[in-house]
Structure formats: structure tokens, C-alpha cells
Write an enzyme that holds these catalytic residues in place. Structure first.
Site, PDB file in Angstrom:
ATOM      1  N   GLU A 272      -6.562   2.376  -1.505  1.00  0.00           N
ATOM      2  CA  GLU A 272      -5.851   3.589  -1.088  1.00  0.00           C
ATOM      3  C   GLU A 272      -4.514   3.715  -1.831  1.00  0.00           C
ATOM      4  O   GLU A 272      -3.900   2.700  -2.171  1.00  0.00           O
ATOM      5  CB  GLU A 272      -5.613   3.564   0.428  1.00  0.00           C
ATOM      6  CG  GLU A 272      -4.789   2.381   0.909  1.00  0.00           C
ATOM      7  CD  GLU A 272      -4.659   2.309   2.422  1.00  0.00           C
ATOM      8  OE1 GLU A 272      -3.521   2.136   2.891  1.00  0.00           O
ATOM      9  OE2 GLU A 272      -5.690   2.414   3.132  1.00  0.00           O
ATOM     10  N   HIS A 290      -3.859   6.616   6.311  1.00  0.00           N
ATOM     11  CA  HIS A 290      -3.148   5.386   6.701  1.00  0.00           C
ATOM     12  C   HIS A 290      -1.800   5.722   7.341  1.00  0.00           C
ATOM     13  O   HIS A 290      -0.742   5.316   6.865  1.00  0.00           O
ATOM     14  CB  HIS A 290      -2.951   4.452   5.502  1.00  0.00           C
ATOM     15  CG  HIS A 290      -2.645   3.037   5.901  1.00  0.00           C
ATOM     16  ND1 HIS A 290      -2.777   1.973   5.043  1.00  0.00           N
ATOM     17  CD2 HIS A 290      -2.214   2.506   7.084  1.00  0.00           C
ATOM     18  CE1 HIS A 290      -2.441   0.848   5.669  1.00  0.00           C
ATOM     19  NE2 HIS A 290      -2.090   1.163   6.908  1.00  0.00           N
TER      20      HIS A 290
END
Length: 324
Positions: A272, A290
Site C-alpha cells: 500500500e 488504511h
């Protein structure tokens, strides 16, 4: 005037691995000499220049501090993590040199648990898809949105009954959900109606929704593997708000694409923010950036705790939230 009043104050030198909000950066700059590694064009040259003088590393959970970074700082005394996860910190390297490590637990527990439950509700009831259905005219042109799945009264499995896992379970009780949990050993303080299930496959098999709330480590890497995902099944949902490494992402993608898993709601991904493009093509997964702890209140509290740990260390006081 004494000599100490005449001499300039020598501030502790701190290696900063990533940016912080302005409300944290200002106080850090005022109290310490901050060396911003994330702004360096040549990181190796930056470390060669500043590493010998660094006494602390201020980092974030996903950035951590690896063995090479620790080795480049021979005067290092403490690593302060902005976040609860310490899996990106080489704890063995820190332990070998007697380097202290702190994190910011508790202050983010409630927000992460809130997001986990919100993701379950959004995925289970098709909230984002239904929003698009209204906005793009499908409701008017095509009729009612397809039926979704009930959430209340279902069976919840929680893999990892730490602070966050416990907070999730308590919230799920309000939805009359049956609670089972997986951990190394039963928790004596868990309510008697929360069932302990040691085996992750068995836990998944008896769950409609499986929440992953484990602290990541080498021992938990891919603990949610193809077998666990298969046990959860075509009507099951996986919710991960822990670390991407706890789930075998390739196995998860295969199961979602082949409809062998009903759905997933994810706040963490390998690599990510550049996640696997296969995720974007799926309509049975909810994707989040996130941001489990990303509220104004929690981020202020996290920054304060990071600074408080650094202040305590350099003042010779006990650390507030020590890991090592």
C-alpha cells in the site's frame, strides 16, 4: 549568569522517518533537532551524515525501523512509534543493543474498532454500492437495489483478542452477534459467552464474519491462508484492520474472484498505497485507505503520546507505553 545559561542548549537529535501533522511537527521541532529522512534525496548519504549523532528514531507503524537503520545510528537510545504496530521495527536488533521501543496503544483502539464494525455494516448491507445505485440513476431506471445480507444476530469470529479485538467484540454484542475468538490461550477476563477457538480454520468455519485483529509478527504471517478463507466460505465475510501480512493476499484475491468467499472489507494491503489492481475489479470487496486511526481526536492523542514517550526518556522518567 552561569556558564550553563550562556552555552546554547544542545537538543537531542532525532531521525524522523515520515511526516507528521503540523500540530505534532511544531512541538517536535521546538523540543528536538529533527532530521527528516523522508525529505532526503540521497538517503544513504543522509544517514551517513546524521546517523552517528541520532539518539532517537520517531517513526510510524508502517515505516518502522529496520536493522540497517538501527545499525546506522550507534548512539541510538529509543525508537518511538506513531501507531500501535511494531512489526516494521526490528525488535531483535533493538533488544540486542538495549534500545527502548514505545508505541501509541489504547488511544486508537476505539476508532479502529469503530471502523471495523462500520466496514462490516457497509459490506454486509452494500452501502457503497447502494449509494452508487442512487447517484447513477439506477434506482429510478432499474428499480430496487439487489437484496443484501443481514448483519445482526450473525456469528462473529475475532482472530486476536487484544485491545482492538476486545473493543470490536463489545461493539458486536450490541448487534446480538455470537462471539468467538482465536488467541494463543483463553482470556480469563473474556465474558463467559465468548467462545475460545484455538484453531483459525475452526474459528472461520463457525463464523459468518471473521475479523482479523492480530498484531503482526513472523508467527502470524499469512495466518489467514487459503484453508481459513475456504472455511469461511461463499457466504462468509473477512474484515482485516490489522496488518496485510496476516492475510495471504493472493489466496484472498483468488477466493474473491472465484466467489469462494462471499466478501471482504479491508483497510490494509501489501505494498500500500499501490495495491494489487485485481482488487479494483471486484464488486465483493470494500477497500479502505488504511485509516483505522484517522480521526482528529485520535491522531492528536497519538502524537502527544509519541512526544510524551520521547520527553520521558530524555528526562530520565519511566516510559509511558513501552514495548521494550
Amino acid at each position: 549568569m552561569t556558564q550553563s545559561q550562556i552555552l546554547p542548549q544542545i537538543l537531542p537529535q532525532i531521525l524522523q522517518t515520515g511526516p507528521y501533522p503540523a500540530w505534532d511537527q511544531g512541538p517536535l521541532d521546538a523540543r528536538f533537532t529533527m532530521h527528516r529522512l523522508f525529505q532526503a534525496d540521497d538517503r544513504a548519504a543522509f544517514m551517513a551524515r546524521h546517523g552517528p549523532h541520532i539518539r532517537a528514531i520517531a517513526t510510524r507503524g508502517e515505516l518502522g525501523a529496520g536493522a540497517a537503520m538501527i545499525a546506522a545510528c550507534p548512539q541510538l537510545e529509543i525508537i518511538s512509534v506513531y501507531g500501535v504496530g511494531t512489526d516494521a521495527v526490528d525488535l531483535d536488533a533493538a533488544r540486542a543493543r538495549g534500545i527502548r521501543v514505545t508505541n501509541t496503544p489504547d488511544v486508537l483502539t476505539g476508532d479502529v474498532a469503530d471502523l471495523a464494525v462500520a466496514m462490516m455494516l457497509a459490506q454486509g448491507r452494500g452501502v457503497t454500492g447502494a449509494d452508487r445505485w442512487v447517484r447513477d440513476g439506477s434506482w429510478a431506471g432499474r428499480g430496487a437495489y439487489p437484496l443484501q445480507r443481514r448483519v445482526w444476530g450473525k456469528r462473529a469470529g475475532i482472530l486476536g483478542l487484544g485491545r482492538i479485538g476486545t473493543a470490536i467484540a463489545r461493539r458486536l454484542q450490541g448487534f446480538d452477534m455470537q462471539i468467538a475468538y482465536g488467541a494463543r490461550t483463553p482470556h480469563d477476563d473474556a465474558p463467559p459467552d465468548w467462545q475460545f477457538v484455538a484453531d483459525p480454520v475452526a474459528l472461520a468455519a463457525q463464523s459468518d464474519v471473521l475479523f482479523v485483529a492480530l498484531a503482526a509478527s513472523a508467527a502470524t504471517r499469512h495466518i489467514v491462508d487459503a484453508e481459513v478463507i475456504g472455511a469461511l466460505g461463499p457466504d462468509g465475510m473477512l474484515v482485516n484492520i490489522s496488518r496485510a501480512a496476516n492475510v495471504d493476499e493472493a489466496a484472498l484475491l483468488d477466493a474473491l474472484e472465484q466467489r469462494r468467499l462471499g466478501g471482504a472489507a479491508l483497510d490494509v494491503f501489501e505494498g500500500e498505497p499501490a495495491l494489487n489492481p485485481r482488487f479494483a475489479a471486484l464488486d465483493n470487496v470494500l477497500l479502505q485507505p488504511h485509516h483505522g486511526s484517522a480521526t482528529h481526536e485520535t491522531r492528536h492523542a497519538m502524537g502527544q503520546l509519541l512526544r510524551d514517550n520521547l520527553e520521558a526518556h530524555f528526562a530520565g522518567r519511566p516510559l509511558i507505553s513501552e514495548v521494550l
